[in-house]
Design a protein around this motif. Structure first.
Motif, PDB file in Angstrom:
ATOM      1  N   ARG A  46       0.828  -1.220   0.000  1.00 59.72           N
ATOM      2  CA  ARG A  46       0.000   0.000   0.000  1.00 59.72           C
ATOM      3  C   ARG A  46       0.855   1.259   0.000  1.00 59.72           C
ATOM      4  NH1 ARG A  46      -2.177   3.616  -1.083  1.00 59.72           N
ATOM      5  NH2 ARG A  46      -4.291   4.395  -0.720  1.00 59.72           N
ATOM      6  N   ALA A  47       2.000   1.235   0.697  1.00 60.41           N
ATOM      7  CA  ALA A  47       2.902   2.388   0.678  1.00 60.41           C
ATOM      8  C   ALA A  47       3.436   2.621  -0.726  1.00 60.41           C
ATOM      9  CB  ALA A  47       4.043   2.177   1.666  1.00 60.41           C
ATOM     10  N   GLU A  73       0.999   6.739  -6.921  1.00 58.03           N
ATOM     11  CA  GLU A  73      -0.208   7.537  -7.156  1.00 58.03           C
ATOM     12  C   GLU A  73       0.020   9.011  -6.825  1.00 58.03           C
ATOM     13  OE1 GLU A  73      -4.027   5.687  -6.134  1.00 58.03           O
ATOM     14  OE2 GLU A  73      -3.527   5.003  -8.160  1.00 58.03           O
ATOM     15  N   GLN A  74       1.002   9.290  -5.961  1.00 60.60           N
ATOM     16  CA  GLN A  74       1.341  10.674  -5.640  1.00 60.60           C
ATOM     17  C   GLN A  74       2.356  11.266  -6.615  1.00 60.60           C
ATOM     18  OE1 GLN A  74       0.147  12.733  -3.236  1.00 60.60           O
ATOM     19  NE2 GLN A  74      -1.290  11.240  -2.412  1.00 60.60           N
ATOM     20  N   LYS A 117      -3.073  -4.224  -8.042  1.00 67.49           N
ATOM     21  CA  LYS A 117      -3.004  -2.771  -8.214  1.00 67.49           C
ATOM     22  C   LYS A 117      -1.561  -2.325  -8.431  1.00 67.49           C
ATOM     23  CE  LYS A 117      -4.486   1.515  -8.101  1.00 67.49           C
ATOM     24  NZ  LYS A 117      -5.317   2.077  -9.203  1.00 67.49           N
ATOM     25  N   ALA A 118      -0.637  -2.856  -7.634  1.00 61.33           N
ATOM     26  CA  ALA A 118       0.777  -2.495  -7.793  1.00 61.33           C
ATOM     27  C   ALA A 118       1.294  -2.889  -9.169  1.00 61.33           C
ATOM     28  CB  ALA A 118       1.603  -3.148  -6.693  1.00 61.33           C
ATOM     29  N   GLN A 119       0.907  -4.054  -9.638  1.00 56.07           N
ATOM     30  CA  GLN A 119       1.346  -4.501 -10.961  1.00 56.07           C
ATOM     31  C   GLN A 119       0.774  -3.601 -12.059  1.00 56.07           C
ATOM     32  OE1 GLN A 119       0.088  -8.619 -10.793  1.00 56.07           O
ATOM     33  NE2 GLN A 119       2.123  -9.316 -10.139  1.00 56.07           N
ATOM     34  N   SER A 120      -0.453  -3.130 -11.862  1.00 53.86           N
ATOM     35  CA  SER A 120      -1.045  -2.228 -12.856  1.00 53.86           C
ATOM     36  C   SER A 120      -0.303  -0.899 -12.921  1.00 53.86           C
ATOM     37  CB  SER A 120      -2.522  -1.984 -12.534  1.00 53.86           C
ATOM     38  OG  SER A 120      -2.682  -1.082 -11.446  1.00 53.86           O
ATOM     39  N   LEU A 121       0.405  -0.548 -11.851  1.00 51.02           N
ATOM     40  CA  LEU A 121       1.190   0.682 -11.806  1.00 51.02           C
ATOM     41  C   LEU A 121       2.665   0.446 -12.141  1.00 51.02           C
ATOM     42  CD1 LEU A 121      -0.322   2.182  -8.504  1.00 51.02           C
ATOM     43  CD2 LEU A 121      -0.808   2.922 -10.850  1.00 51.02           C
ATOM     44  N   PHE A 151      -1.619   3.274   7.389  1.00 51.67           N
ATOM     45  CA  PHE A 151      -0.284   3.850   7.491  1.00 51.67           C
ATOM     46  C   PHE A 151       0.540   3.621   6.231  1.00 51.67           C
ATOM     47  CE2 PHE A 151      -0.894   5.300  11.726  1.00 51.67           C
ATOM     48  CZ  PHE A 151       0.048   6.327  11.840  1.00 51.67           C
ATOM     49  N   GLY A 152       0.156   2.671   5.390  1.00 54.79           N
ATOM     50  CA  GLY A 152       0.755   2.622   4.068  1.00 54.79           C
ATOM     51  C   GLY A 152       0.460   3.894   3.303  1.00 54.79           C
ATOM     52  N   GLU A 153      -0.781   4.355   3.379  1.00 58.61           N
ATOM     53  CA  GLU A 153      -1.147   5.605   2.719  1.00 58.61           C
ATOM     54  C   GLU A 153      -0.466   6.793   3.389  1.00 58.61           C
ATOM     55  OE1 GLU A 153      -5.247   7.360   1.057  1.00 58.61           O
ATOM     56  OE2 GLU A 153      -5.117   7.476   3.247  1.00 58.61           O
ATOM     57  N   VAL A 154      -0.488   6.843   4.723  1.00 59.35           N
ATOM     58  CA  VAL A 154       0.121   7.965   5.457  1.00 59.35           C
ATOM     59  C   VAL A 154       1.591   8.127   5.083  1.00 59.35           C
ATOM     60  CG1 VAL A 154       0.872   8.714   7.756  1.00 59.35           C
ATOM     61  CG2 VAL A 154      -1.470   7.914   7.413  1.00 59.35           C
ATOM     62  N   ALA A 155       2.351   7.024   5.176  1.00 57.02           N
ATOM     63  CA  ALA A 155       3.779   7.095   4.879  1.00 57.02           C
ATOM     64  C   ALA A 155       4.013   7.417   3.410  1.00 57.02           C
ATOM     65  CB  ALA A 155       4.456   5.786   5.254  1.00 57.02           C
ATOM     66  N   GLY A 156       3.230   6.823   2.522  1.00 61.22           N
ATOM     67  CA  GLY A 156       3.393   7.098   1.098  1.00 61.22           C
ATOM     68  C   GLY A 156       3.195   8.565   0.770  1.00 61.22           C
TER      69      GLY A 156
END
Length: 603
Positions: free
Chosen positions: A36-37, A43-44, A164-168, A419-424
């Protein structure tokens, strides 16, 4: 980008080449938190080629897949009066109010949106009749807020994140064991330069040259004799790596023993301690002792089997110690009063597992006993997940703060996503303002010293087997800092640990692709983590949540503090305590409202 370098060692016998990999962000750990991070970074706007996710197992083979019961978020599918502030209040109550309130609120406020985001990404949730995300009861929660995919939620979650990660186009590397983080200083003055480790497939050393390292490497509960993990995961890698690099640890004495791990000769040694998901009790499963008594009526008449995990685990331990356990040292968990079709639909993996072992859950109970399941402690971090070492982040079960003295069921997966999103987010912002370019001389100088030590470790011909010493650590932690603890037992555990540490300096190890090499490195992590658990258990002279002292049985208001651990100037472990902050007004209002689960709604 990668290149090959030579270790310039005085002793030709330990000279070896190593590969250098250059990335701006290295994510260590390929479970839900790491994935998720990495997704958030891209995505950012961080280019995927600037990111690398590494795992010490095959792609998608992370401990996340063993989290079966569900993931929390106040969607209000069945109970519209639920909201994120009540979720936060339940989390603080379950954590006996030594959680970091800001971290709790970061998770609980984000989760409804993040659950819906996972739905958009294809998460295979179980559904209500009208197609909504279904939610079930979990222990100590005021409302039904645990979203789920049958009883394979973690597996479905990780599959969704990997896709999702593979799509990115996020790069991933398998079977790499990181054994050292490299910094340019000690403690709060340090800055992370990269990491060093071993490719377990080829035996080749690898050095990662990076601006940021994200530790998402799991927890430390497989360092107990009975545990719900596999033996080669949750061995304390993340906390030990961070501690060695100069970060602080926090709350390591708090280890959650899940009430229902598998126990019994009929299941076989490979299944001993493996989790029987809380979803079984969330769907109405009942606990009975060997005399046929539903004993939770005595210990918790209002919340019954869905009281807090520490309460239920201690109740089971009390029944066993009183001679009312099974011959295999367990109790019975029975959901046979539910229809077979209901069990097959709501608990498919559990039904299939026990059916393959010759037990029909629709007809008979299963045997269970407490098992080490989750470390509430971990690396001390700030609101963005960053440690006091600049550029070093820790998330998921590697970090401390969200769960306090006892984790609310369903919050582990929630923490990984939030926290994957927060840290990312924080790292992406950091990279946007930081120059892309590093002076790597210090990294290589320090990495070569470590890799030379690893080269000497490999194929060493000592007197002791690292696997046997790891098993000794598991035995002594179980004995000295298990469900019940007391001063003399903790001191005995520390003495035993010192003896193991002495023997660990003389190991018999195979080559760098061998399991003994991997377990020798794990043993180093284990010695650090076990010392912190034991010393924290000795320091905290009260009973709170999962930490129960038979010689200090009451909770002490003066101990509403976090225990912190840091390396001192001579390499010893120094303990200190810090007070806990207060929650926001909104969450305090939810606490004051006194929401509470009424188990009997299930009946």
């Amino acid at each position: 980008m990668s290149q090959r370098n030579e270790i310039a060692a005085a002793d030709d016998a330990v000279s070896a080449e190593y590969e250098t990999v250059d990335r701006r962000v290295l994510v260590v750990g390929a479970g839900a938190a790491g994935a998720r991070a990495a997704i958030e970074l891209v995505e950012q706007g961080v280019p995927p080629e600037d990111v690398l996710v590494i795992g010490k197992r095959g792609h998608g083979d992370a401990h996340t897949t063993w989290a079966r019961g569900g993931i929390n978020g106040a969607l209000g599918t069945h109970d519209p009066e639920d909201d994120w502030t009540v979720h936060a209040a339940d989390t603080l109550n379950e954590g006996h109010h030594i959680n970091d309130p800001d971290a709790v609120e970061a998770v609980t406020e984000r989760m409804p949106r993040l659950l819906r985001e996972l739905d958009d990404w294809g998460m295979a949730y179980s559904r209500t009749e009208d197609g909504g995300i279904d939610q079930r009861y979990f222990g100590a929660q005021s409302f039904r807020r645990t979203a789920f995919a049958g009883d394979h939620t973690g597996e479905s979650l990780l599959r969704t994140l990997v896709a999702k990660a593979q799509s990115l186009d996020i790069p991933y590397r398998e079977n790499v064991l990181v054994s050292r983080l490299v910094t340019d200083g000690d403690g709060p003055d340090g800055r992370v330069l990269g990491a060093a480790g071993t490719d377990l497939d080829t035996g080749e050393f690898v050095v990662f040259d990076t601006d940021v390292v994200v530790l998402a490497a799991g927890g430390y509960t497989s360092l107990y004799k009975r545990h719900s993990s596999r033996d080669d995961e949750n061995t304390g890698d993340g906390p030990a790596l961070a501690y060695q690099a100069g970060a602080e640890l926090m709350d390591m004495e708090f280890v959650q023993f899940h009430p229902t791990g598998m126990v019994g000769d009929r299941y076989g040694e490979d299944w001993d301690g493996r989790l029987v998901t809380e979803a079984v009790r969330g769907e109405g499963g009942r606990l009975f002792n060997s005399e046929g008594e539903r004993f939770m009526e005595e210990y918790s008449p209002d919340q019954m089997e869905l009281d807090a995990r520490d309460v239920v685990a201690r109740a089971i331990a009390s029944e066993i110690e009183a001679g009312r356990g099974t011959e295999n040292g367990g109790v019975y968990l029975d959901i046979s009063h539910r229809d077979r079709s209901f069990i097959e639909e709501r608990l498919p993996r559990m039904y299939e597992r026990f059916d393959e072992l010759g037990v029909d859950m629709a007809e008979e109970p299963v045997e269970v006993a407490p098992t080490a399941h989750y470390g509430m402690g971990g690396v001390a971090v700030d609101d963005a997940g960053e440690t006091r070492v600049s550029g070093l982040y820790a998330i998921g079960e590697t970090m401390a703060g969200v769960h306090g003295a006892n984790r609310l069921g369903g919050n582990s997966l929630a923490e990984t996503i939030a926290f994957g999103e927060v840290a990312g987010e924080a790292i992406a912002e950091r990279l946007a303002t930081a120059p892309d370019g590093r002076d790597s001389d210090d990294l290589h100088q320090h990495a070569r010293v470590h890799l030379t030590d690893l080269a000497r470790l490999a194929e060493s011909d000592g007197a002791h087997d690292p696997v046997a010493l790891l098993d000794e650590v598991r035995e002594l932690l179980w004995d000295a800092s298990g469900i019940r603890r007391e001063a003399d037992g903790i001191e005995a555990g520390l003495d035993r640990l010192r003896q193991v540490r002495e023997r660990a300096s003389d190991l018999a190890v195979g080559d760098r692709t061998s399991r003994s090499y991997e377990f020798a490195i794990d043993l180093g992590f284990a010695l650090t983590v076990a010392e912190s658990v034991l010393r924290g258990a000795r320091e905290r002279t009260e009973s709170r949540g999962a930490h129960y002292r038979t010689d200090h049985t009451e909770r002490d208001p003066e101990w509403r503090r976090n225990v912190r651990y840091e390396r001192d100037s001579v390499g010893g472990m120094h303990l200190s305590t810090t007070p806990v902050d207060e929650p926001s007004e909104a969450v305090q209002a939810a606490l004051d409202a006194g929401h509470e689960l009424d188990y009997h709604q299930l009946e």
